[in-house]
Design a protein around this motif. Structure first.
Motif, PDB file in Angstrom:
ATOM      1  N   ILE A   3       1.164   7.930   5.705  1.00  0.00           N
ATOM      2  CA  ILE A   3       1.846   7.892   4.415  1.00  0.00           C
ATOM      3  C   ILE A   3       0.794   8.074   3.325  1.00  0.00           C
ATOM      4  CG2 ILE A   3       3.313   6.537   2.877  1.00  0.00           C
ATOM      5  CD1 ILE A   3       4.226   4.946   5.340  1.00  0.00           C
ATOM      6  N   GLY A   4       0.836   9.206   2.677  1.00  0.00           N
ATOM      7  CA  GLY A   4      -0.115   9.494   1.605  1.00  0.00           C
ATOM      8  C   GLY A   4      -0.938  10.722   1.915  1.00  0.00           C
ATOM      9  N   GLY A   5      -0.706  11.801   1.158  1.00  0.00           N
ATOM     10  CA  GLY A   5      -1.350  13.079   1.430  1.00  0.00           C
ATOM     11  C   GLY A   5      -2.476  13.402   0.478  1.00  0.00           C
ATOM     12  N   GLY A   6      -3.303  12.403   0.139  1.00  0.00           N
ATOM     13  CA  GLY A   6      -4.538  12.683  -0.565  1.00  0.00           C
ATOM     14  C   GLY A   6      -5.582  13.172   0.426  1.00  0.00           C
TER      15      GLY A   6
ATOM     16  N   ALA B 288      -4.815  10.662  -6.970  1.00  0.00           N
ATOM     17  CA  ALA B 288      -6.226  10.313  -7.154  1.00  0.00           C
ATOM     18  C   ALA B 288      -7.136  11.456  -6.719  1.00  0.00           C
ATOM     19  CB  ALA B 288      -6.555   9.045  -6.367  1.00  0.00           C
ATOM     20  N   SER B 289      -6.755  12.162  -5.665  1.00  0.00           N
ATOM     21  CA  SER B 289      -7.599  13.244  -5.150  1.00  0.00           C
ATOM     22  C   SER B 289      -7.674  14.435  -6.092  1.00  0.00           C
ATOM     23  CB  SER B 289      -7.085  13.700  -3.779  1.00  0.00           C
ATOM     24  OG  SER B 289      -7.171  12.653  -2.836  1.00  0.00           O
TER      25      SER B 289
ATOM     26  N   GLY C 115      -4.015   5.506  -1.307  1.00  0.00           N
ATOM     27  CA  GLY C 115      -4.989   5.399  -2.383  1.00  0.00           C
ATOM     28  C   GLY C 115      -4.720   4.215  -3.289  1.00  0.00           C
ATOM     29  N   PRO C 116      -4.739   4.410  -4.602  1.00  0.00           N
ATOM     30  CA  PRO C 116      -4.513   3.298  -5.532  1.00  0.00           C
ATOM     31  C   PRO C 116      -3.153   2.635  -5.351  1.00  0.00           C
ATOM     32  CG  PRO C 116      -5.254   5.268  -6.699  1.00  0.00           C
ATOM     33  CD  PRO C 116      -4.963   5.685  -5.295  1.00  0.00           C
ATOM     34  N   TRP C 117      -2.214   3.347  -4.716  1.00  0.00           N
ATOM     35  CA  TRP C 117      -0.852   2.857  -4.548  1.00  0.00           C
ATOM     36  C   TRP C 117      -0.627   2.197  -3.182  1.00  0.00           C
ATOM     37  CZ3 TRP C 117      -2.343   7.653  -6.337  1.00  0.00           C
ATOM     38  CH2 TRP C 117      -2.216   7.843  -7.727  1.00  0.00           C
ATOM     39  N   THR C 118      -1.709   1.860  -2.491  1.00  0.00           N
ATOM     40  CA  THR C 118      -1.598   1.270  -1.157  1.00  0.00           C
ATOM     41  C   THR C 118      -0.760  -0.006  -1.162  1.00  0.00           C
ATOM     42  OG1 THR C 118      -3.672   2.231  -0.359  1.00  0.00           O
ATOM     43  CG2 THR C 118      -2.940   0.194   0.702  1.00  0.00           C
TER      44      THR C 118
ATOM     45  N   ARG D 233      -8.982   5.548  -9.493  1.00  0.00           N
ATOM     46  CA  ARG D 233      -9.800   5.495  -8.287  1.00  0.00           C
ATOM     47  C   ARG D 233      -9.216   4.451  -7.318  1.00  0.00           C
ATOM     48  NH1 ARG D 233     -13.145   5.407 -12.746  1.00  0.00           N
ATOM     49  NH2 ARG D 233     -14.498   7.231 -13.000  1.00  0.00           N
ATOM     50  N   PRO D 234      -9.229   4.736  -6.029  1.00  0.00           N
ATOM     51  CA  PRO D 234      -8.660   3.790  -5.047  1.00  0.00           C
ATOM     52  C   PRO D 234      -9.651   2.693  -4.678  1.00  0.00           C
ATOM     53  CG  PRO D 234      -9.404   5.753  -3.926  1.00  0.00           C
ATOM     54  CD  PRO D 234      -9.639   6.006  -5.396  1.00  0.00           C
TER      55      PRO D 234
END
Length: 593
Positions: free
Chosen positions: A37-40, A69-70, A264-267, A375-376
């Motif tokens: 889950i998360g395609g950065g 973020a990426s 990322g930051p939304w973990t 930034r994560p």
């Protein structure tokens, strides 16, 4: 929530007549060994690595791939010389090794970057540096680091950076030679220190290559590697993860043996949606501006200017894609709020440019693009933002939906270390699956870096061999843009009977845009102008270009007049709010002839 700006309008619902094939492929077979889950950059890197090991893996991203973020990086692949002051020696060693590796594995996008530090004192910062290292706080008025402290740091950096002699050691120059090289520098400069890092000229395209490698790894085998953008994780359903296609609104569930959260930051927000509250993250906001300023471009003398401002923040100014990138800030941020570059940050950037190049005028009319991201970083309480660890760790919990499926949450991570980080995440997932690694990514070329010509003579030979009727100039342009994956673009162009240059953007053609739209998971207009190309980044997205591209993409995707109007409005809202562009979206777009 996954790796995107919290209010990124490009991910809003738009009309659709049928499910996308990538979505349908998951619905038809709603299970996998691993769900990412998360395609950065770290999510796509882990997807590639797992696919190479023969793992049945699904990757979902709430917005477009690498759009959060990426997409807000400084476009650098660097070892992090300043992390030495934080005592993060493991991270620096890994970072410089990965930097050197990526220059070999992705030479089409990752290039050496000469970096110069202007130094205005000899001994400044010596007394405060140990305090910063011990406390990770900035007490009193910040002081620029002097020559002696920088010399110590770069000597240590060299010890990590050696790679068979391919990375030069740092060098110092005094005032006279520094001014000869950089005549626009502030004349009080005492020394300049020069070392090498690397720039990633088109990070979003590199990420697409990584996804492509992952999908190709499963071709012809028994495993599956499925990836889809604009699909979000919203909860649990009958022991599976409940997903929603944000394009059609369709909801469906997927079961997996292991869940990997690379949001990322939304973990924490993703974990909350899945029913497990966590408090791992504490990101900071970093903003950048892109300037069309030929004098500043020339003043950089072909390399990055990297220094510490008088407030203790690290600053970079460097030429990139014909423009000058200026950044960055480091401000505590709330990932549930949209991240935008503010006018106060712009003023700050102008001040720091004048700090180093006092005679070069900069103003808002020169800004062609601005962007910001979170930034994560891990939760850091009262640690100053600049001293928050840039390292990463992996936390394991269980999925609330069935109380047994392991969830691996990535905390931290950066562009430079994505390959090594993905290797670590993959190894942990393999251990949970009771499988062993069969393929190493340490020396595996990436996408268009496979067979990429390393010399002018080799480039000329490649162009002559692969032009397929295109001019040498056009073939060379496509090689620069896509690496050796240009062969697929060239083949697609050759198949089109009516390929013509765009009127408003002649460096692109109708067939090339058609290739991007139909082969690279394009859903919204912003996917093309922000990530499949660098048109917006370099200030090329004028109103005529936007009008022509939107009409062409709408035609290629079969949008109705209402869909096209909706898409244009969504794109303008995004581009104006997040990137400061001056565009409008009239109700009826000009038709593409």
């Amino acid at each position: 929530m996954t790796d995107n700006n919290a209010s990124d309008t490009s991910s809003a619902h738009s009309p659709a007549t049928a499910l996308r094939s990538d979505v349908q492929a998951i619905i038809d077979r709603p299970s996998a060994q691993v769900l990412i889950i998360g395609g950065g950059i770290n999510g796509v890197g882990t997807f590639r690595d797992l696919a190479l090991q023969g793992v049945d893996v699904i990757l979902i991203e709430r917005s477009d791939f690498v759009s959060g973020a990426s997409a807000a990086s400084s476009h650098m692949i660097h070892g992090g010389v300043r992390y030495l002051e934080n005592g993060e020696f493991r991270l620096v060693r890994e970072s410089v090794q990965e930097r050197n590796r990526l220059m070999r594995l992705a030479p089409h996008y990752v290039k050496p970057l000469p970096t110069t530090i202007p130094i205005f004192s000899t001994f400044s910062g010596i007394l405060s540096a140990p305090l910063r290292l011990l406390t990770h706080k900035q007490g009193g008025k910040a002081k620029e680091r002097g020559a002696l402290l920088i010399k110590v740091g770069l000597t240590g950096y060299d010890s990590f950076s050696r790679d068979g002699g391919s990375v030069p050691r740092h060098e110092f120059k005094g005032h006279k030679k520094s001014m000869q090289k950089f005549p626009k520098l502030r004349d009080s400069v005492k020394y300049t220190a020069r070392y090498f890092d690397a720039a990633v000229e088109n990070p979003e395209r590199l990420a697409l290559d990584i996804i492509g490698d992952g999908r190709a790894a499963a071709t012809g085998g028994t495993a599956h590697a499925r990836s889809v953008n604009y699909v979000e994780a919203i909860g649990d359903s009958e022991g599976g993860v409940l997903l929603r296609d944000t394009v059609s609104g369709r909801e469906f569930s997927v079961k997996a043996d292991v869940i990997v959260n690379t949001s990322g930051p939304w973990t924490d927000l993703t974990n909350k949606a899945l029913g497990k509250a966590t408090s791992y993250m504490g990101g900071t906001k970093g903003s950048h501006i892109v300037l069309d300023n030929p004098e500043l471009y020339t003043a950089c003398a072909g390399g990055e200017i990297f220094f510490e401002n008088n407030d203790g923040r690290i600053v970079l100014i460097y030429p990139l894609n014909g423009r000058v990138l200026v950044g960055t800030t480091d401000i505590d941020a709330d990932p549930s709020e949209p991240s935008v570059c503010t006018e106060e940050e712009v003023d700050y950037f102008f001040e720091l440019v004048s700090h180093v190049f006092p005679t070069i005028p900069v103003d808002r009319s020169q800004i062609v693009f601005r962007y910001s991201g979170i930034r994560p970083l891990p939760k850091h309480d009262d640690t100053a933002p600049g001293f928050v660890s840039r390292d990463y760790r992996i936390e394991q919990t269980v999925f609330a939906g069935d109380k047994k499926t392991p969830v691996l949450s990535l905390v931290g991570g950066k562009w430079t270390t994505w390959r090594a980080l993905s290797e670590h995440l993959t190894n942990e997932a393999l251990a949970l699956l009771k499988k062993s690694r069969t393929v190493s990514t340490e020396d595996l070329q990436i996408g268009g870096g496979v067979g990429f010509p390393a010399t002018p003579a080799a480039t000329k030979a490649w162009v002559a061999e692969h032009s397929a009727g295109l001019s040498p100039e056009r073939t060379a342009q496509l090689l620069k843009r896509y690496g050796t994956k240009a062969t697929a673009v060239i083949a697609h162009i050759a198949e089109q009977p009516d390929d013509t240059p765009l009127t408003s953007l002649p460096e692109y053609s109708t067939a090339e845009i058609d290739y991007l739209v139909k082969s690279e998971y394009v859903v919204h207009l912003t996917d093309v102008v922000l990530r499949r190309t660098i048109v917006a980044f370099v200030g090329g997205l004028t109103q005529p270009v936007f009008d022509e591209l939107s009409a062409l993409i709408g035609k290629q995707l079969g949008w109705s007049a209402n869909q096209l109007t909706s898409e244009r409005s969504l794109a303008v809202e995004n581009l104006v709010f997040f990137h400061g562009l001056s565009l409008t979206a009239p109700a009826v777009a000009p038709a593409h002839s």
